[in-house]
Design a protein around this motif. Structure first.
Motif, PDB file in Angstrom:
ATOM      1  N   ASP A 383       0.804  -1.225   0.000  1.00 15.39           N
ATOM      2  CA  ASP A 383       0.000   0.000   0.000  1.00 15.39           C
ATOM      3  C   ASP A 383       0.836   1.275   0.000  1.00 15.39           C
ATOM      4  O   ASP A 383       0.317   2.375  -0.200  1.00 15.39           O
ATOM      5  N   GLY A 384       2.148   1.165   0.254  1.00 16.94           N
ATOM      6  CA  GLY A 384       3.005   2.345   0.218  1.00 16.94           C
ATOM      7  C   GLY A 384       2.846   3.281   1.400  1.00 16.94           C
ATOM      8  O   GLY A 384       3.223   4.462   1.315  1.00 16.94           O
ATOM      9  N   VAL A 385       2.321   2.778   2.521  1.00 15.40           N
ATOM     10  CA  VAL A 385       2.127   3.613   3.700  1.00 15.40           C
ATOM     11  C   VAL A 385       3.259   3.354   4.691  1.00 15.40           C
ATOM     12  O   VAL A 385       3.532   2.200   5.055  1.00 15.40           O
ATOM     13  N   LEU A 386       3.924   4.420   5.121  1.00 16.81           N
ATOM     14  CA  LEU A 386       4.990   4.327   6.117  1.00 16.81           C
ATOM     15  C   LEU A 386       4.421   4.697   7.476  1.00 16.81           C
ATOM     16  O   LEU A 386       3.934   5.814   7.677  1.00 16.81           O
ATOM     17  N   ASP A 387       4.472   3.751   8.403  1.00 21.82           N
ATOM     18  CA  ASP A 387       3.960   3.963   9.764  1.00 21.82           C
ATOM     19  C   ASP A 387       4.741   3.034  10.681  1.00 21.82           C
ATOM     20  O   ASP A 387       4.370   1.884  10.895  1.00 21.82           O
ATOM     21  N   ARG A 388       5.865   3.543  11.227  1.00 18.05           N
ATOM     22  CA  ARG A 388       6.784   2.665  11.949  1.00 18.05           C
ATOM     23  C   ARG A 388       7.467   3.408  13.082  1.00 18.05           C
ATOM     24  O   ARG A 388       7.909   4.546  12.935  1.00 18.05           O
ATOM     25  N   TRP A 389       7.555   2.766  14.248  1.00 15.91           N
ATOM     26  CA  TRP A 389       8.308   3.298  15.384  1.00 15.91           C
ATOM     27  C   TRP A 389       9.751   2.823  15.289  1.00 15.91           C
ATOM     28  O   TRP A 389      10.010   1.636  15.061  1.00 15.91           O
ATOM     29  N   ILE A 390      10.693   3.755  15.484  1.00 17.25           N
ATOM     30  CA  ILE A 390      12.115   3.448  15.426  1.00 17.25           C
ATOM     31  C   ILE A 390      12.762   3.844  16.746  1.00 17.25           C
ATOM     32  O   ILE A 390      12.621   4.992  17.198  1.00 17.25           O
ATOM     33  N   ASP A 391      13.450   2.906  17.393  1.00 14.27           N
ATOM     34  CA  ASP A 391      14.231   3.204  18.597  1.00 14.27           C
ATOM     35  C   ASP A 391      15.643   3.600  18.177  1.00 14.27           C
ATOM     36  O   ASP A 391      16.314   2.849  17.451  1.00 14.27           O
ATOM     37  N   VAL A 392      16.085   4.765  18.633  1.00 15.19           N
ATOM     38  CA  VAL A 392      17.418   5.256  18.283  1.00 15.19           C
ATOM     39  C   VAL A 392      18.372   4.924  19.428  1.00 15.19           C
ATOM     40  O   VAL A 392      18.234   5.470  20.527  1.00 15.19           O
ATOM     41  N   PRO A 393      19.332   4.030  19.222  1.00 21.26           N
ATOM     42  CA  PRO A 393      20.253   3.654  20.309  1.00 21.26           C
ATOM     43  C   PRO A 393      21.074   4.843  20.793  1.00 21.26           C
ATOM     44  O   PRO A 393      21.473   5.710  20.007  1.00 21.26           O
ATOM     45  N   ALA A 394      21.325   4.874  22.095  1.00 19.96           N
ATOM     46  CA  ALA A 394      22.129   5.968  22.658  1.00 19.96           C
ATOM     47  C   ALA A 394      23.527   5.995  22.061  1.00 19.96           C
ATOM     48  O   ALA A 394      24.140   7.057  21.935  1.00 19.96           O
ATOM     49  N   ALA A 395      24.032   4.822  21.664  1.00 18.87           N
ATOM     50  CA  ALA A 395      25.403   4.745  21.169  1.00 18.87           C
ATOM     51  C   ALA A 395      25.607   5.500  19.869  1.00 18.87           C
ATOM     52  O   ALA A 395      26.744   5.822  19.512  1.00 18.87           O
ATOM     53  N   VAL A 396      24.535   5.773  19.109  1.00 20.46           N
ATOM     54  CA  VAL A 396      24.703   6.461  17.824  1.00 20.46           C
ATOM     55  C   VAL A 396      24.348   7.937  17.901  1.00 20.46           C
ATOM     56  O   VAL A 396      24.432   8.647  16.898  1.00 20.46           O
ATOM     57  N   LEU A 397      23.951   8.410  19.087  1.00 16.64           N
ATOM     58  CA  LEU A 397      23.515   9.797  19.213  1.00 16.64           C
ATOM     59  C   LEU A 397      24.695  10.759  19.157  1.00 16.64           C
ATOM     60  O   LEU A 397      25.770  10.495  19.691  1.00 16.64           O
ATOM     61  N   GLY A 398      24.463  11.881  18.515  1.00 25.62           N
ATOM     62  CA  GLY A 398      25.390  12.994  18.535  1.00 25.62           C
ATOM     63  C   GLY A 398      24.625  14.251  18.895  1.00 25.62           C
ATOM     64  O   GLY A 398      23.435  14.204  19.196  1.00 25.62           O
ATOM     65  N   ARG A 399      25.325  15.394  18.860  1.00 21.88           N
ATOM     66  CA  ARG A 399      24.599  16.654  19.057  1.00 21.88           C
ATOM     67  C   ARG A 399      23.484  16.760  18.016  1.00 21.88           C
ATOM     68  O   ARG A 399      22.356  17.132  18.332  1.00 21.88           O
ATOM     69  N   VAL A 400      23.820  16.415  16.775  1.00 21.56           N
ATOM     70  CA  VAL A 400      22.832  16.289  15.706  1.00 21.56           C
ATOM     71  C   VAL A 400      22.989  14.893  15.116  1.00 21.56           C
ATOM     72  O   VAL A 400      24.091  14.501  14.724  1.00 21.56           O
ATOM     73  N   THR A 401      21.923  14.131  15.084  1.00 17.35           N
ATOM     74  CA  THR A 401      21.935  12.762  14.560  1.00 17.35           C
ATOM     75  C   THR A 401      21.072  12.718  13.313  1.00 17.35           C
ATOM     76  O   THR A 401      19.878  13.004  13.372  1.00 17.35           O
TER      77      THR A 401
END
Length: 657
Positions: A383-401
């Motif tokens: 159907d082409g619908v994007l509806d998804r929860w994404i967990d962002v790991p702390a290890a990849v975080l920067g001031r801007v991610t």
């Protein structure tokens, strides 16, 4: 003739009386704004001066972008020039530049060219009100080398560098407070007493943050000077402005003009909250109403700065990104912790959007990655619908991610032989977060978000030198923040004894008890580096005592707060050298890593990095807290000090942009 002379004399005397009443001290003689003579003097401003990126990238095959050029009053833009870097695989092409529906230039890209000069005449371009800007629309059309491939990938970029705008004219000196700040500013000078009160220091620090925030990416140089130098200070140049902050019972702002044609100085007077009200007027929306040379801002309460647990992309100032490609496409969603208003953790993103629906015979997939590390992948739906929860790991975080969302469908047969696919992220996409424990990433990369939402500033001694140090630090932090900071001067006792993050200026080493610094000197000649993030400590004893200056990021685990501490060991001048080094190139604040910026006499600044900040995170090993002895030793080799002909080596990292 005599009557005119008498009139001028009376006018000067009256204006002098007004200034004395306002400032209670002598000020320069006041003249009405003197219009500059008609002048067609040429001058140039590069893209950095204008607050633009050093380079502009456009999709080579069929890309579009815009550039916004400010036009100072009294001037007109004549040309825009740049050098276009042509990507490989291009046979020939052209670059069109227009304003609205009017084509200004077409630059041909001949066969075999790698670099092409671009010259766009701007004489016919009319600045758009009310901001007096020219918006250039750039469109790239590049044709492929037919003998190799009849297709140029859509992600192939044409890059403009060495961008320059040429102007004619002399910028008009402002005639009202509403016009005081020009569209381009290179230097802003603040004059305060050489023995400032806490109110004057607070006003100078707040004015600094407001000016830097107002000009965004423009590298405005901030200078703090004693008001004893007012009479001898040279007049401001066209892209410079200055303000004098003085104590007075009545809050007021007034333009004072020098004898020669030059921008006026803004005198800001008041006491207590009335003084801060005048400071806020300078960059507020209400300044547009101050169409006079004098105005007094009424009492006002700045809106509270709160960090929300849930924000949409619209709340974060992000337009929903979208892109089109052959068989695969990627869009990027920037997660800026300064926009979130705090050092955040447990970040989750509810991606909402659309992508090209799959055909019956084609499969597809979506993925999310950060810096090349895939953090989520799943099959595409028909159907082409994007509806998804994404967990962002702390290890990849920067001031801007940058969250890179990719969609792939069908088979890429090369040379554009594949299905055209699109991906769009809706601005209703939600980002949720929680208040951080230990900031991620730690150290300088945790700034300024670890100090938000409010930014208390404490001086161990209330004087001019410490105010100048606070101004330099706040200016640097504001440059890294997408939103305005709210600095507030507090006592060192209140800051250290409280639970809030903040900035502490203690240049003579008189750091109050209760502040645990990452780098400290004990027993005169022993240097101890402690990393609270990894329970790591390393001590080295020198042959004699060492003088040095430092800027340190101290994390207090018990209070769950971060303190940025400017201090020294009998070397306040070295601390000033470190701050001057950071201010000399605005990129150095962005590039600083680790917990300590260290400067010893005769040495270049170096940074000391903790194992937690310096260890690479494996994509397959989530437990990054377990560090080998080798990694700990490698991370501790961060400091080089020349002393009595010997070398102290922990690990040197030359702090450079």
């Amino acid at each position: 003739m005599k009557s005119m002379t008498e009139f001028r004399g009376v006018r000067v005397i009256l204006m002098e009386l007004v200034i004395v009443a306002l400032c209670a001290v002598f000020s320069p003689i006041v003249f009405a704004p003197t219009p500059a003579a008609a002048d067609d003097s040429p001058f140039d401003l590069n893209s950095i001066d204008l607050g633009l990126s050093p380079t502009t990238s456009i999709s080579a095959a069929d890309g579009r972008t815009t550039l916004t050029l400010p036009i100072p009053d009294g001037t007109r833009a004549t040309t825009f020039t740049a050098n276009a870097i042509v990507p490989a695989g291009v046979w020939r092409g052209w670059l069109d530049v227009s304003v609205g529906d009017r084509l200004l230039s077409r630059t041909d890209v001949p066969e075999g060219a790698t670099t092409v000069p671009v010259r766009v005449p701007l004489d016919s371009a009319v600045p758009e009100p009310p901001d007096s800007v020219i918006v250039l629309s750039l469109k790239s059309t590049m044709l492929p080398l037919d003998r190799y491939c009849s297709f140029i990938p859509l992600d192939t970029q044409l890059i403009l560098r060495d961008q320059l705008v040429s102007y004619l004219g002399s910028p008009t000196a402002p005639s009202t407070i509403a016009d005081f700040l020009p569209p381009v500013l290179q230097q802003f000078t603040v004059f305060i007493s050489d023995q400032p009160t806490a109110e004057q220091s607070d006003a100078a620090i707040s004015l600094t943050a407001a000016i830097v925030a107002h000009y965004g990416a423009q590298p405005v140089r901030i200078v703090l000077r004693s008001d004893r130098e007012l009479s001898s200070a040279p007049p401001d140049r066209p892209f410079e402005r200055s303000a004098a902050v003085r104590a007075n019972s009545d809050g007021n702002t007034e333009l004072i003009y020098p004898e020669e044609p030059a921008p006026p100085r803004l005198y800001i007077t008041g006491t207590g909250t009335a003084l801060l009200d005048q400071v806020r007027l300078v960059t507020s929306n209400l300044a547009a109403l101050a169409v006079s040379t004098s105005a007094s801002a009424g009492a006002g309460t700045p809106p509270p700065i709160l960090a929300a647990d849930s924000m949409t992309l619209t709340d974060l100032g992000i337009s929903g990104p979208s892109a089109t490609g052959i068989t695969h496409v990627t869009v990027s969603v920037p997660l800026d912790q300064t926009r979130l208003g705090r050092a955040a953790r447990n970040i989750r993103v509810h991606l909402i959007g659309t992508y090209t629906p799959l055909t019956a015979n084609a499969g597809g997939s979506l993925s999310v990655s950060v810096g090349g590390r895939t953090i989520a992948t799943w099959p595409a739906e028909a159907d082409g619908v994007l509806d998804r929860w994404i967990d962002v790991p702390a290890a990849v975080l920067g001031r801007v991610t940058n969250l890179d969302v990719a969609f792939r469908a069908g088979s890429d047969l090369g040379c554009g032989n594949g299905p055209t696919v699109s991906l769009s992220i809706d601005s209703s996409t939600v980002v949720t977060s929680a208040a951080s424990g230990a900031p991620t990433p730690p150290g300088f990369e945790s700034l300024p978000q670890a100090l938000l939402p409010q930014v208390p500033v404490a001086l161990t001694e209330q004087d001019f030198a410490n105010t100048a140090r606070a101004v330099a630090i706040v200016a640097g932090l504001q440059r890294m923040s997408t939103g305005p900071l709210a600095p507030e001067l507090v006592s060192a006792t209140d800051l250290v004894g409280g639970n809030s993050s903040g900035i502490l200026i203690a240049p003579n080493g008189n750091v109050p008890d209760g502040v645990e610094l990452p780098l400290r000197t004990t027993e005169g000649s022993t240097l101890t580096f402690t990393d609270p993030h990894a329970a790591f400590e390393q001590a080295i004893t020198l042959g004699s005592e060492l003088r040095y200056g430092t800027l340190q990021v101290a994390y207090d685990q018990q209070a769950n707060r971060t303190l940025l501490v400017a201090t020294s060991v009998d070397a306040a001048e070295e601390l000033d050298r470190a701050l001057g080094w950071l201010s000399a190139d605005t990129r150095r604040w962005y590039a600083s890593k680790g917990e300590v910026l260290f400067v010893a006499p005769g040495r270049e600044p170096v940074t000391l990095t903790s194992p937690a900040a310096d260890s690479p995170t494996s994509a397959t090993t989530p437990d990054s807290g377990k560090l080998s002895i080798g990694k700990v030793l490698l991370a501790s080799v961060a400091l080089l000090v020349v002393l009595a002909g010997g070398y102290l080596l922990l690990r040197r990292r030359r702090a450079s942009a």
